[in-house]
Design a protein around this motif. Structure first.
Motif, PDB file in Angstrom:
ATOM      1  N   ASP A  13       2.133   1.733   0.773  1.00 19.91           N
ATOM      2  CA  ASP A  13       2.897   2.724   1.142  1.00 19.91           C
ATOM      3  C   ASP A  13       4.317   1.748   1.276  1.00 19.91           C
ATOM      4  N   ASP A  14       4.463   0.452   0.382  1.00 17.28           N
ATOM      5  CA  ASP A  14       5.181  -0.352   0.218  1.00 17.28           C
ATOM      6  C   ASP A  14       5.636  -0.795  -1.007  1.00 17.28           C
ATOM      7  N   ASP A 137      10.388  -3.568   6.684  1.00 16.23           N
ATOM      8  CA  ASP A 137       8.643  -3.156   6.157  1.00 16.23           C
ATOM      9  C   ASP A 137       9.043  -1.508   6.060  1.00 16.23           C
ATOM     10  N   ARG A 141       8.635   1.200   2.924  1.00 20.40           N
ATOM     11  CA  ARG A 141       8.166   2.065   3.325  1.00 20.40           C
ATOM     12  C   ARG A 141       8.804   3.604   2.828  1.00 20.40           C
TER      13      ARG A 141
END
Length: 183
Positions: A13-14, A137, A141
């Motif tokens: 999901d990065d 993060d 995302r």
């Protein structure tokens, strides 16, 4: 060393993981076009062209603005990548207009592949590590969600998306809509 570990630990999901998967798909698609002939080559090339356009539009809408605004020296990095992307778009548009049965197709295809592989390597070497270092993060995302929404919305076989501009415009629309919700 810590930066390398951070790059290795990216999740699906990065945004960097998503873009690297795109890069792998693009490399596979180049091989598919190279090995195909006739109508299969035409179909494979159109899928590749749409994928390239979707991917580059996603980077232009999501990644490049972030890098330009948040990464030291980001404007220089983005300008170099944009020049490469613009050159590839010109090549791609000409190749699409001429068709895969054109006498110059394979020579043009080899030039496009070489340019795109160099572009991919430059992104992965220069832009992605800096993006990871200068983002959270949550940032990555949110960027990944916008790009994944575009990838899901763009059907690589949709004949209505017959030009690079049509694919890029559709990608931008989906991303802007998605980012309005996600960011």
């Amino acid at each position: 060393m810590a930066q390398t570990q951070k790059m290795d630990q990216l999740h699906t999901d990065d945004v960097v993981s998503v873009l690297r998967r795109h890069h792998d798909m693009i490399k596979e698609m180049f091989t598919e076009v190279d090995k195909a002939s006739g109508a299969r080559r035409d179909e494979a090339f159109m899928r590749l062209a749409r994928m390239l356009c979707m991917h580059e539009a996603a980077e232009e809408e999501v990644v490049h603005p972030f890098v330009r605004d948040r990464v030291k020296g980001g404007d220089r990095i983005v300008q170099a990548r944009m020049r490469e992307e613009d050159d590839a778009k010109v090549m791609l548009t000409g190749m699409m207009a001429a068709g895969t049965d054109s006498r110059s197709f394979m020579a043009d295809f080899k030039r496009l592949r070489s340019a795109m592989l160099q572009h991919i390597e430059a992104e992965e070497r220069e832009e992605f590590p800096r993006l990871v270092k200068e983002s959270s993060d949550a940032d990555r995302r949110a960027m990944a969600e916008a790009i994944k929404a575009a990838a899901q919305a763009i059907t690589l076989t949709d004949p209505r998306l017959g030009t690079p501009d049509a694919v890029m415009d559709r990608t931008r629309d989906v991303i802007r809509q998605s980012m309005g919700k996600a960011m």
